[in-house]
Motif scaffolding. Structure first.
Motif, short mmCIF file in Angstrom:
data_model
loop_
_atom_site.label_atom_id
_atom_site.label_comp_id
_atom_site.label_asym_id
_atom_site.label_seq_id
_atom_site.Cartn_x
_atom_site.Cartn_y
_atom_site.Cartn_z
N VAL A 47 62.13 77.88 21.36
CA VAL A 47 61.52 76.90 20.47
C VAL A 47 62.14 75.52 20.65
CG1 VAL A 47 60.92 78.64 18.75
CG2 VAL A 47 63.10 77.44 18.57
N GLN A 48 61.37 74.51 20.29
CA GLN A 48 61.79 73.11 20.47
C GLN A 48 61.38 72.30 19.25
OE1 GLN A 48 61.13 71.64 24.43
NE2 GLN A 48 60.68 69.57 23.73
N SER A 49 62.23 71.40 18.83
CA SER A 49 61.95 70.56 17.66
C SER A 49 60.91 69.50 18.00
CB SER A 49 63.25 69.89 17.20
OG SER A 49 62.98 68.78 16.36
N LEU A 50 59.88 69.40 17.18
CA LEU A 50 58.86 68.37 17.39
C LEU A 50 59.40 66.97 17.15
CD1 LEU A 50 57.13 71.09 16.77
CD2 LEU A 50 55.25 69.49 16.35
N PRO A 51 60.09 66.71 16.01
CA PRO A 51 60.62 65.36 15.81
C PRO A 51 61.60 64.94 16.90
CG PRO A 51 60.63 66.58 13.74
CD PRO A 51 60.31 67.56 14.82
N GLN A 52 62.44 65.87 17.36
CA GLN A 52 63.41 65.52 18.40
C GLN A 52 62.71 65.20 19.72
OE1 GLN A 52 66.85 65.14 18.00
NE2 GLN A 52 66.54 64.16 20.00
N THR A 53 61.61 65.90 20.00
CA THR A 53 60.87 65.63 21.23
C THR A 53 60.27 64.23 21.21
OG1 THR A 53 60.38 67.99 21.45
CG2 THR A 53 59.04 66.48 22.74
N TRP A 54 59.74 63.83 20.05
CA TRP A 54 59.22 62.46 19.92
C TRP A 54 60.36 61.45 20.05
CZ3 TRP A 54 56.10 58.80 20.63
CH2 TRP A 54 56.10 57.63 19.87
N ALA A 55 61.50 61.73 19.44
CA ALA A 55 62.64 60.81 19.54
C ALA A 55 63.11 60.70 20.99
CB ALA A 55 63.80 61.30 18.66
N ASP A 56 63.10 61.80 21.73
CA ASP A 56 63.50 61.75 23.14
C ASP A 56 62.50 60.97 23.98
OD1 ASP A 56 65.74 63.26 22.59
OD2 ASP A 56 64.81 65.17 23.10
N CYS A 57 61.21 61.09 23.63
CA CYS A 57 60.19 60.30 24.33
C CYS A 57 60.41 58.80 24.10
CB CYS A 57 58.81 60.72 23.84
SG CYS A 57 57.44 59.80 24.56
N VAL A 58 60.70 58.43 22.85
CA VAL A 58 60.99 57.03 22.53
C VAL A 58 62.20 56.54 23.32
CG1 VAL A 58 61.80 55.49 20.70
CG2 VAL A 58 59.92 57.09 20.25
N LYS A 59 63.23 57.37 23.39
CA LYS A 59 64.43 57.01 24.14
C LYS A 59 64.12 56.76 25.61
CE LYS A 59 69.08 58.74 25.24
NZ LYS A 59 70.03 59.89 25.05
N ALA A 60 63.30 57.62 26.21
CA ALA A 60 62.94 57.44 27.62
C ALA A 60 62.16 56.15 27.83
CB ALA A 60 62.12 58.64 28.09
N ILE A 61 61.22 55.84 26.94
CA ILE A 61 60.45 54.60 27.07
C ILE A 61 61.36 53.39 26.93
CG2 ILE A 61 58.66 53.17 26.02
CD1 ILE A 61 57.26 55.82 25.19
N ARG A 62 62.22 53.41 25.94
CA ARG A 62 63.10 52.25 25.71
C ARG A 62 64.07 52.04 26.88
NH1 ARG A 62 63.38 49.01 21.56
NH2 ARG A 62 62.04 49.44 19.75
N GLY A 63 64.39 53.11 27.60
CA GLY A 63 65.26 52.96 28.76
C GLY A 63 64.66 52.11 29.86
N LEU A 64 63.32 52.00 29.88
CA LEU A 64 62.67 51.17 30.90
C LEU A 64 62.91 49.68 30.68
CD1 LEU A 64 59.19 52.91 31.34
CD2 LEU A 64 61.09 52.89 32.97
N PHE A 65 63.19 49.29 29.43
CA PHE A 65 63.40 47.87 29.15
C PHE A 65 64.63 47.33 29.88
CE2 PHE A 65 60.45 48.87 25.82
CZ PHE A 65 59.78 47.68 25.55
N ASP A 66 65.60 48.18 30.17
CA ASP A 66 66.78 47.75 30.91
C ASP A 66 66.50 47.61 32.40
OD1 ASP A 66 68.25 47.88 28.55
OD2 ASP A 66 68.81 49.98 28.89
N ARG A 67 65.35 48.11 32.85
CA ARG A 67 65.05 48.15 34.28
C ARG A 67 63.87 47.29 34.69
NH1 ARG A 67 66.85 52.85 32.19
NH2 ARG A 67 68.38 54.09 33.37
N VAL A 68 63.04 46.89 33.71
CA VAL A 68 61.83 46.13 34.02
C VAL A 68 61.78 44.89 33.14
CG1 VAL A 68 59.32 46.17 34.16
CG2 VAL A 68 60.61 48.26 34.60
N ASP A 69 61.73 43.73 33.74
CA ASP A 69 61.67 42.48 32.99
C ASP A 69 60.33 42.36 32.26
OD1 ASP A 69 64.18 41.73 33.89
OD2 ASP A 69 63.39 40.61 35.61
N ASN A 70 60.40 41.89 31.02
CA ASN A 70 59.20 41.57 30.25
C ASN A 70 58.24 42.78 30.18
OD1 ASN A 70 57.81 39.78 28.65
ND2 ASN A 70 56.79 38.73 30.35
N LEU A 71 58.81 43.96 29.97
CA LEU A 71 58.03 45.19 30.07
C LEU A 71 56.87 45.23 29.08
CD1 LEU A 71 57.70 48.11 31.19
CD2 LEU A 71 59.23 48.85 29.34
#
Length: 541
Positions: A47-71
Motif C-alpha cells: 500500500v501507498q499513501s495518497l497524500p504522500q504521493t501527491w507531495a512527492d509529485c510536487v517535490k519532483a516538479i519543484r526540483g525542475l525550478f533549480d534546473r530550468v530558468d523561468n520554468l
C-alpha cells in the motif's frame, strides 16, 4: 514575455516520481525526481499513501525550478502518467478512503482465482483482451466488494495513480482509455463494457468508475491551489496520459508506422509489446496478457509482461559480490555490471537452460502461476560463473520469445529500452533468440516523453501523433542490429527444451509451494516499509 516552449512530463513509478522538462521538439532539458515509499505486509498487502504521493509529485516538479530558468512562464503544458493497475479510492472532497492498493498487492489472489473460473470469464477476456491477475483494479475491487465492502461504500470514485495526481493538478476526476478498457471496458470501443462488469460481479459499483478522458485530445487547466503548490502558473494546460507501460513504449518506438514493429523494456521486469490495429489483435487460448490502447486512432498494443527480467541478473551478480566480500574483497553487485559483456563473451551459447522466474510472485506472462520459480537445467561440473550468467541472460531472451509467441508471429523488428539494452551481449542473444533485428532507443525517460507527446498533440504543437513520433521518436532509434544465423539455429533448439521443461515443472512448483506453506507461519504484525534500494522497480522501469 517568455515563450511557452517546455512540456513537463511526470512519470509516477513505484519507486520514484520523475518530472522531466522537454522542449517542443522532444529534446530533454532537465529531470527532477522524488523517491516513493510503500509498505508491505505478511497478508500480501502493498500500500501507498495518497497524500504522500501527491507531495512527492510536487517535490519532483519543484526540483525542475533549480534546473530550468523561468520554468513557470515557459511551460506550455503538463502531462502525467504513472504505475498501472492498483486501486486508489477517493471519497468526499477528494479525501482518500484508505491507502492505495498497489499493483504489487496480492490480497485479491483468491478472488482472481475464483473469477477466472467463472462462466463469464472468456467473454470478459474477449472484451478487455486482458487476463485476470491480482494486480488489477478490477480484481482488487471485486475482492473488496466481497470482503471489505465498507471501503467501496465510502468511496466516490476509483482512480489509478496517475488519475489521483491529475485530480490534484486539475480538480477533475477522470481516467484514460488505456486503463479503463483493460480493467472494465472494451479495447475496440475504448469505453466501459457491461459484459465485463457483470463477469466481475461489479455492476452495482459502476458509479465508482470515473469519466474517460483522452489526453491527446483534451486538456484541463491547472488549478490555483495546484499552481501554488507546484510553483507553476494557474491555467497551464494539463494532459492525462495513458498508463506508464504504453507511454514508455510510445516514447521508445513501439509505433512508428512500420508494420510488425515491437518494443521490449528490459528493466527489473520485462515488458514486451507490439503495436497492431485493434481488428488484428491475437487473443491467446490461455487468456493471458494485456491489450492496451495507444493514443493513435484504432491502434492498440498487445502486451505480455515477465514478472522479473534484470532482477535475475542482479541475483547472479549479488551472489558473486557477496562471495568476494566474504573473502575480504569488498564488492557491490553494481561494481560487476560493467563485466557482464566480458563474461558473456567468455562463455558458449546454450550450455545451460534457465527459467527466469526469480520473483517471489511467480510469473504472469505468457502464463500466470504464482508458484513458478527460477531453475537451472543441465548443470555439470565444468560450468563456471560465466556459463551461469550467460544461462540467465539466455533465459531472459527465451522468456521474451515465449511472450511474443503468445501474441502471434514474431515481430519484424524490436525496439529496446531499459538499462540492460546497453549490453552488446544481451542484444545479440535477444536478437538471435527472436530471429529479429533489434534497435536501441536513445530516449532517456521514455515514459515521461510518451505522455509529453500526448500533451504536445493536445495543445496543437503537432497535428497528429504520427507527426509527433516522426520528430520525437524515430530519429533516436539506432541502426538495426541483425541476428547472428548461428545463434538463431542454436536458440531454436534451446527454446523447444525451454517450453517443454516449463510445462513439466508446473506440478513441481505447486508441490514446493505447498511444502513451504506448511513450513511457514507468518506473524500477523509482519510488515515492511520498502525503500528504493530494497523494493522491486515499477513494471516499466
Amino acid at each position: 514575455m517568455a515563450q511557452c516552449d517546455i512540456i513537463i512530463g511526470i512519470d509516477a513509478g513505484t519507486s520514484v516520481i520523475k518530472a522531466v522538462a522537454l522542449d517542443l521538439s522532444g529534446r530533454q532539458i532537465a529531470t527532477s525526481a522524488a523517491l516513493n515509499t510503500y509498505r508491505t505486509g505478511a497478508d500480501g498487502s502493498a500500500v501507498q499513501s495518497l497524500p504522500q504521493t501527491w507531495a512527492d509529485c510536487v517535490k519532483a516538479i519543484r526540483g525542475l525550478f533549480d534546473r530550468v530558468d523561468n520554468l513557470a512562464a515557459r511551460t506550455a503544458a503538463i502531462a502525467v502518467t504513472g504505475q498501472g493497475d492498483g486501486t486508489w479510492l477517493v471519497g468526499a472532497q477528494n479525501a482518500p478512503v484508505t491507502d492505495a492498493w498497489l499493483w504489487l498487492d496480492a490480497r485479491a489472489a483468491p478472488t482472481a482465482r475464483a473469477l477466472s473460473q467463472g462462466a463469464g470469464e472468456r467473454a470478459r477476456f474477449e472484451a478487455t483482451g486482458t487476463g485476470l491477475n491480482t494486480s488489477q483494479q478490477s480484481t482488487q475491487m471485486a475482492h473488496m466488494d466481497r470482503h471489505l465492502p465498507e471501503l467501496l461504500d465510502r468511496a466516490e470514485v476509483a482512480l489509478h495513480c496517475k488519475d489521483w495526481l491529475f485530480a490534484n493538478l486539475t480538480g477533475v476526476r477522470a481516467t484514460d482509455p488505456s486503463e479503463a478498457s483493460f480493467t472494465f471496458g472494451n479495447f475496440r470501443t475504448r469505453d466501459y463494457d457491461d459484459t465485463v462488469l457483470n463477469a466481475l460481479g461489479l455492476s452495482h459499483r459502476k458509479s465508482l468508475l470515473p469519466p474517460i478522458v483522452d489526453g491527446s485530445q483534451t486538456v484541463f487547466a491547472l488549478t490555483p491551489d495546484a499552481a501554488q503548490a507546484t510553483g507553476l502558473l494557474a491555467g497551464t494546460p494539463v494532459s492525462l496520459g495513458y498508463v506508464d507501460m504504453v507511454m514508455t513504449a510510445l516514447g521508445a518506438g513501439v509505433h512508428t508506422g512500420h508494420a510488425g514493429s515491437a518494443c521490449s523494456t528490459i528493466g527489473s521486469t520485462g515488458v514486451h509489446m507490439r503495436s497492431v490495429l485493434s481488428s488484428d489483435v491475437h487473443l491467446n487460448g490461455e487468456g493471458t496478457g494485456y491489450v492496451i490502447c495507444l493514443p493513435v486512432t484504432d491502434f492498440v498494443t498487445q502486451v505480455q509482461t515477465n514478472m522479473a527480467a534484470t532482477l535475475n541478473i542482479d541475483w547472479a551478480l549479488r551472489m558473486a559480490a557477496d562471495m568476494m566480500t566474504d573473502l575480504g574483497y569488498e564488492h557491490s553487485y553494481s561494481d560487476l555490471v560493467p563485466r557482464i559483456d566480458d563474461w558473456l563473451a567468455r562463455s558458449d551459447p546454450s550450455t545451460l537452460l534457465y527459467h527466469p522466474y526469480i520473483s517471489e510472485a511467480g510469473e504472469r506472462g505468457p502464463f500466470v502461476n504464482a508458484n513458478a520459480r527460477a531453475s537451472f537445467v543441465g548443470l555439470n561440473a565444468n560450468h563456471r560463473f560465466a556459463d551461469l550468467l550467460r544461462g540467465v541472460v539466455e533465459g531472459l531472451a527465451l522468456a521474451a520469445r515465449d511472450c511474443y509467441g503468445a501474441m502471434g508471429d514474431m515481430p519484424s523488428e524490436v525496439r529496446l529500452t531499459g538499462g540492460a539494452a546497453r549490453s552488446d551481449g544481451l542484444r545479440a542473444i535477444l536478437s538471435g533468440c527472436l530471429n529479429t533485428p533489434v534497435r536501441v532507443s536513445a530516449r532517456d525517460e521514455a515514459g515521461a516523453a510518451g505522455c509529453a507527446m500526448m500533451a504536445a498533440v493536445a495543445i496543437g504543437a503537432y497535428e497528429t501523433m504520427d507527426e509527433c513520433i516522426a520528430t520525437w521518436v524515430t530519429p533516436l532509434l539506432a541502426q538495426a542490429e541483425r541476428p547472428d544465423p548461428a545463434l538463431v539455429a542454436t536458440y531454436d533448439g534451446l527454446y523447444a527444451a525451454y517450453a517443454k521443461t516449463r510445462s513439466a515443472l508446473t506440478p513441481i512448483w505447486d508441490d514446493l509451494a505447498a511444502h513451504h506453506a506448511a513450513m511457514t507461519v507468518p506473524s500477523e504484525n509482519d510488515h515492511t516499509e520498502m525503500t528504493t534500494d530494497a523494493r522491486p522497480a515499477s513494471r516499466g522501469a
